[in-house]
Design a protein around this motif. Sequence first.
Motif, PDB file in Angstrom:
ATOM      1  N   GLY A  26       0.804  -1.219   0.000  1.00 19.96           N
ATOM      2  CA  GLY A  26       0.000   0.000   0.000  1.00 19.96           C
ATOM      3  C   GLY A  26       0.835   1.266   0.000  1.00 19.96           C
ATOM      4  O   GLY A  26       0.558   2.203  -0.774  1.00 19.96           O
ATOM      5  N   LEU A  27       1.862   1.324   0.832  1.00 15.47           N
ATOM      6  CA  LEU A  27       2.664   2.539   0.902  1.00 15.47           C
ATOM      7  C   LEU A  27       3.541   2.710  -0.332  1.00 15.47           C
ATOM      8  O   LEU A  27       3.825   3.847  -0.732  1.00 15.47           O
ATOM      9  CB  LEU A  27       3.512   2.536   2.171  1.00 15.47           C
ATOM     10  CG  LEU A  27       2.732   2.646   3.486  1.00 15.47           C
ATOM     11  CD1 LEU A  27       3.684   2.751   4.667  1.00 15.47           C
ATOM     12  CD2 LEU A  27       1.784   3.841   3.466  1.00 15.47           C
ATOM     13  N   ALA A  28       3.971   1.599  -0.930  1.00 11.84           N
ATOM     14  CA  ALA A  28       4.734   1.711  -2.180  1.00 11.84           C
ATOM     15  C   ALA A  28       3.865   2.299  -3.283  1.00 11.84           C
ATOM     16  O   ALA A  28       4.293   3.188  -4.038  1.00 11.84           O
ATOM     17  CB  ALA A  28       5.277   0.345  -2.588  1.00 11.84           C
ATOM     18  N   LEU A  29       2.629   1.831  -3.389  1.00  8.16           N
ATOM     19  CA  LEU A  29       1.711   2.393  -4.382  1.00  8.16           C
ATOM     20  C   LEU A  29       1.363   3.836  -4.058  1.00  8.16           C
ATOM     21  O   LEU A  29       1.259   4.688  -4.940  1.00  8.16           O
ATOM     22  CB  LEU A  29       0.442   1.537  -4.449  1.00  8.16           C
ATOM     23  CG  LEU A  29       0.601   0.118  -5.001  1.00  8.16           C
ATOM     24  CD1 LEU A  29      -0.692  -0.666  -4.827  1.00  8.16           C
ATOM     25  CD2 LEU A  29       1.003   0.150  -6.461  1.00  8.16           C
ATOM     26  N   GLY A  30       1.173   4.117  -2.761  1.00  6.42           N
ATOM     27  CA  GLY A  30       0.860   5.481  -2.352  1.00  6.42           C
ATOM     28  C   GLY A  30       2.001   6.443  -2.634  1.00  6.42           C
ATOM     29  O   GLY A  30       1.770   7.638  -2.892  1.00  6.42           O
ATOM     30  N   PHE A  31       3.233   5.955  -2.579  1.00 12.41           N
ATOM     31  CA  PHE A  31       4.394   6.791  -2.878  1.00 12.41           C
ATOM     32  C   PHE A  31       4.259   7.432  -4.255  1.00 12.41           C
ATOM     33  O   PHE A  31       4.493   8.634  -4.436  1.00 12.41           O
ATOM     34  CB  PHE A  31       5.670   5.950  -2.810  1.00 12.41           C
ATOM     35  CG  PHE A  31       6.875   6.632  -3.392  1.00 12.41           C
ATOM     36  CD1 PHE A  31       7.628   7.496  -2.624  1.00 12.41           C
ATOM     37  CD2 PHE A  31       7.244   6.406  -4.714  1.00 12.41           C
ATOM     38  CE1 PHE A  31       8.743   8.140  -3.161  1.00 12.41           C
ATOM     39  CE2 PHE A  31       8.351   7.043  -5.255  1.00 12.41           C
ATOM     40  CZ  PHE A  31       9.104   7.913  -4.484  1.00 12.41           C
ATOM     41  N   PHE A  32       3.852   6.650  -5.249  1.00 13.11           N
ATOM     42  CA  PHE A  32       3.768   7.168  -6.609  1.00 13.11           C
ATOM     43  C   PHE A  32       2.623   8.173  -6.756  1.00 13.11           C
ATOM     44  O   PHE A  32       2.720   9.106  -7.562  1.00 13.11           O
ATOM     45  CB  PHE A  32       3.617   6.021  -7.600  1.00 13.11           C
ATOM     46  CG  PHE A  32       4.832   5.150  -7.668  1.00 13.11           C
ATOM     47  CD1 PHE A  32       5.961   5.574  -8.354  1.00 13.11           C
ATOM     48  CD2 PHE A  32       4.868   3.923  -7.036  1.00 13.11           C
ATOM     49  CE1 PHE A  32       7.104   4.779  -8.417  1.00 13.11           C
ATOM     50  CE2 PHE A  32       6.008   3.131  -7.089  1.00 13.11           C
ATOM     51  CZ  PHE A  32       7.124   3.558  -7.772  1.00 13.11           C
ATOM     52  N   LEU A  99      -7.576  14.080  -6.094  1.00 16.29           N
ATOM     53  CA  LEU A  99      -7.628  12.627  -6.277  1.00 16.29           C
ATOM     54  C   LEU A  99      -6.702  11.877  -5.316  1.00 16.29           C
ATOM     55  O   LEU A  99      -7.169  10.989  -4.586  1.00 16.29           O
ATOM     56  CB  LEU A  99      -7.301  12.267  -7.726  1.00 16.29           C
ATOM     57  CG  LEU A  99      -7.333  10.768  -8.049  1.00 16.29           C
ATOM     58  CD1 LEU A  99      -8.698  10.176  -7.747  1.00 16.29           C
ATOM     59  CD2 LEU A  99      -6.937  10.518  -9.501  1.00 16.29           C
ATOM     60  N   PRO A 100      -5.402  12.152  -5.264  1.00 21.60           N
ATOM     61  CA  PRO A 100      -4.554  11.392  -4.332  1.00 21.60           C
ATOM     62  C   PRO A 100      -4.934  11.622  -2.878  1.00 21.60           C
ATOM     63  O   PRO A 100      -4.824  10.703  -2.057  1.00 21.60           O
ATOM     64  CB  PRO A 100      -3.146  11.898  -4.633  1.00 21.60           C
ATOM     65  CG  PRO A 100      -3.324  13.203  -5.302  1.00 21.60           C
ATOM     66  CD  PRO A 100      -4.606  13.108  -6.062  1.00 21.60           C
ATOM     67  N   SER A 101      -5.401  12.838  -2.533  1.00 22.42           N
ATOM     68  CA  SER A 101      -5.817  13.095  -1.147  1.00 22.42           C
ATOM     69  C   SER A 101      -7.001  12.217  -0.777  1.00 22.42           C
ATOM     70  O   SER A 101      -7.033  11.603   0.296  1.00 22.42           O
ATOM     71  CB  SER A 101      -6.174  14.578  -0.975  1.00 22.42           C
ATOM     72  OG  SER A 101      -5.046  15.401  -1.170  1.00 22.42           O
ATOM     73  N   ALA A 102      -7.982  12.166  -1.683  1.00 27.77           N
ATOM     74  CA  ALA A 102      -9.169  11.354  -1.404  1.00 27.77           C
ATOM     75  C   ALA A 102      -8.812   9.874  -1.313  1.00 27.77           C
ATOM     76  O   ALA A 102      -9.281   9.159  -0.418  1.00 27.77           O
ATOM     77  CB  ALA A 102     -10.216  11.590  -2.490  1.00 27.77           C
ATOM     78  N   ALA A 154      -0.895   7.927 -12.150  1.00 31.59           N
ATOM     79  CA  ALA A 154      -0.107   7.410 -11.028  1.00 31.59           C
ATOM     80  C   ALA A 154      -0.990   6.816  -9.943  1.00 31.59           C
ATOM     81  O   ALA A 154      -0.562   5.916  -9.205  1.00 31.59           O
ATOM     82  CB  ALA A 154       0.758   8.525 -10.441  1.00 31.59           C
ATOM     83  N   CYS A 155      -2.220   7.316  -9.825  1.00 34.74           N
ATOM     84  CA  CYS A 155      -3.152   6.807  -8.809  1.00 34.74           C
ATOM     85  C   CYS A 155      -3.868   5.539  -9.249  1.00 34.74           C
ATOM     86  O   CYS A 155      -4.403   4.802  -8.411  1.00 34.74           O
ATOM     87  CB  CYS A 155      -4.187   7.879  -8.454  1.00 34.74           C
ATOM     88  SG  CYS A 155      -3.520   9.289  -7.530  1.00 34.74           S
ATOM     89  N   LEU A 156      -3.907   5.291 -10.563  1.00 32.41           N
ATOM     90  CA  LEU A 156      -4.646   4.127 -11.056  1.00 32.41           C
ATOM     91  C   LEU A 156      -4.145   2.803 -10.484  1.00 32.41           C
ATOM     92  O   LEU A 156      -4.963   1.945 -10.102  1.00 32.41           O
ATOM     93  CB  LEU A 156      -4.610   4.095 -12.584  1.00 32.41           C
ATOM     94  CG  LEU A 156      -5.563   5.057 -13.305  1.00 32.41           C
ATOM     95  CD1 LEU A 156      -5.403   4.939 -14.809  1.00 32.41           C
ATOM     96  CD2 LEU A 156      -7.009   4.796 -12.894  1.00 32.41           C
ATOM     97  N   PRO A 157      -2.822   2.564 -10.408  1.00 34.14           N
ATOM     98  CA  PRO A 157      -2.387   1.287  -9.804  1.00 34.14           C
ATOM     99  C   PRO A 157      -2.888   1.114  -8.378  1.00 34.14           C
ATOM    100  O   PRO A 157      -3.265   0.000  -7.981  1.00 34.14           O
ATOM    101  CB  PRO A 157      -0.855   1.385  -9.857  1.00 34.14           C
ATOM    102  CG  PRO A 157      -0.579   2.306 -10.986  1.00 34.14           C
ATOM    103  CD  PRO A 157      -1.686   3.317 -10.954  1.00 34.14           C
ATOM    104  N   PHE A 158      -2.888   2.230  -7.626  1.00 33.10           N
ATOM    105  CA  PHE A 158      -3.396   2.162  -6.261  1.00 33.10           C
ATOM    106  C   PHE A 158      -4.888   1.839  -6.265  1.00 33.10           C
ATOM    107  O   PHE A 158      -5.365   0.969  -5.532  1.00 33.10           O
ATOM    108  CB  PHE A 158      -3.146   3.516  -5.576  1.00 33.10           C
ATOM    109  CG  PHE A 158      -3.176   3.446  -4.075  1.00 33.10           C
ATOM    110  CD1 PHE A 158      -3.646   2.331  -3.392  1.00 33.10           C
ATOM    111  CD2 PHE A 158      -2.718   4.518  -3.316  1.00 33.10           C
ATOM    112  CE1 PHE A 158      -3.664   2.282  -2.012  1.00 33.10           C
ATOM    113  CE2 PHE A 158      -2.734   4.477  -1.929  1.00 33.10           C
ATOM    114  CZ  PHE A 158      -3.211   3.352  -1.282  1.00 33.10           C
ATOM    115  N   LEU A 159      -5.628   2.521  -7.125  1.00 36.11           N
ATOM    116  CA  LEU A 159      -7.076   2.321  -7.174  1.00 36.11           C
ATOM    117  C   LEU A 159      -7.451   0.926  -7.654  1.00 36.11           C
ATOM    118  O   LEU A 159      -8.504   0.397  -7.279  1.00 36.11           O
ATOM    119  CB  LEU A 159      -7.710   3.366  -8.102  1.00 36.11           C
ATOM    120  CG  LEU A 159      -7.715   4.806  -7.589  1.00 36.11           C
ATOM    121  CD1 LEU A 159      -8.157   5.765  -8.695  1.00 36.11           C
ATOM    122  CD2 LEU A 159      -8.640   4.927  -6.379  1.00 36.11           C
ATOM    123  N   ILE A 160      -6.605   0.319  -8.481  1.00 39.09           N
ATOM    124  CA  ILE A 160      -6.925  -1.000  -9.044  1.00 39.09           C
ATOM    125  C   ILE A 160      -6.286  -2.121  -8.233  1.00 39.09           C
ATOM    126  O   ILE A 160      -6.957  -3.063  -7.795  1.00 39.09           O
ATOM    127  CB  ILE A 160      -6.467  -1.079 -10.520  1.00 39.09           C
ATOM    128  CG1 ILE A 160      -7.260  -0.075 -11.366  1.00 39.09           C
ATOM    129  CG2 ILE A 160      -6.641  -2.497 -11.054  1.00 39.09           C
ATOM    130  CD1 ILE A 160      -6.749   0.058 -12.789  1.00 39.09           C
TER     131      ILE A 160
END
Length: 355
Positions: A26-32, A99-102, A154-160
Motif C-alpha cells: 500500500g505505501l509503495a503504491l501510495g508513494f507514486f 484525487l490522491p488526497s481522497a 499514477a493513482c490508477l495502480p493504487f485504485l486498481i
Amino acid sequence: MTLAVKHMPGKGKRFVERIYRLRVIGLALGFFCVASVFQKQDRGPLLWGLLVFHGFIWPHVARRAAHASSIPYRGEQANLLIDALFGGFWVAAMRFNVLPSAVILVMLSMDNMAAGGLTLFAWGLVCHVAGLLVGLAVVGYAFEPMSHMSTILACLPFLIAYPLVLGWSMHRISQQLAQQTRSLEQLSRTDGLTGLLNRRTWENLLAAEFAQCRTAGWTSSLLLIDLDHFKRINDTYGHPTGDAVLKTLAGMLREHFHDSDCIGRYGGEEFGVVLRGTTLSIASGAAERLVAAVRQNAQGDNPSFPCTLSIGVAQFDPAMRHHVEWLQKADANLYAAKLGGRDRVVIANETASTS
C-alpha cells in the motif's frame, strides 16, 4: 494504507505480519500517487526524503516496533494511527490535490474501521486532522486541487491493485474464520477425549430421532453401553490407561456401527448408540456381536482391551410420550445387565447372557 482485521492469536503476531505485507504494497503504491504531485510542484529534498522514508522504510520500522510491543496487536493499532497522521500531512503537502488526497484518506479510514471499528476510525480522523495541521505548519497553506493526467495515471495502480490485494486478503481471512468456526462447532459437538458426540449433542440427536419416529411411524432402537469394572482399571493402572481404554472403545464403536453420527459418550464410561430404522431384534444382534468381540479381546494374559461390556437395548414405542422414557427404558435394561453379572445384553429387563 493497510487492511486490518482484529485477530488476536499469539497476541497479534500473525496480525502484524499480515499488516506488514499489506503496508509494504500500500505505501509503495501510495508513494507514486504523492510523488506525481510533488513532481509538478517542484518540492524540495526534505519532503522527498520523508516521502521515501514513509513509502519504503516505514513499513519495516513499523513491523519491528509492533513486535517489540508487549501486545503486538495494540502496537499495530498505534502504527495505523501513525499512518493516519502521515495521511493528513501528505494532504497538506500536496496542497489538497483532490484525487490522491481522497484515495489516501479513504483507504486509511477504511483500514482503521476494519482494525478497531468506530473507535479507531474516530481516532484516525483525529490523526488526519492533526497531520493536516502539522503539514500546514511545516509547508504552509496552498490550495491546488486540480489533478493532472500524470497524477491520475499514477493513482490508477493504487485504485486498481490495492483493492484487489485487500479483497484477496479478506478472502483468506474469511476462509480461516470459516475453518475456525467449523472447528469450534465440531468441538462444541464432540467429546474431547473420544471424539464421539458429547452428551448434549447426542441427547439432541436422540430427541430428534424420537420425534421422527413418532411423525413417520418408523422404528428405531437405542443402545446404552457401559464398561464393566472400569473403576478398577483407573485404580489399578491409573487414569491415563483408563483414558486409553475409553478411546479404544470409541474406535471399536465407530468400526462396529459405521455411522459415527449416531454414537455418543453419555457419561464417564457409558456410551449411547441410536440405530435409525432398526428393529429390536437387529439391534440386539448387533449388540451381542459387539459384546462377543470385546470379550474375545479381553481374554488371555495380555488382553488388547481389558474390559467387557454390558448393554441395555430398547426399541422406540409409540406409547412413549418423551424421548426421556426411551432413554430410561434402555438405562433400566443396562442396569439389569449389570445386576445379571455383566458382560451381557439385556432387552426389556430380561437378562440374555451372551455366554
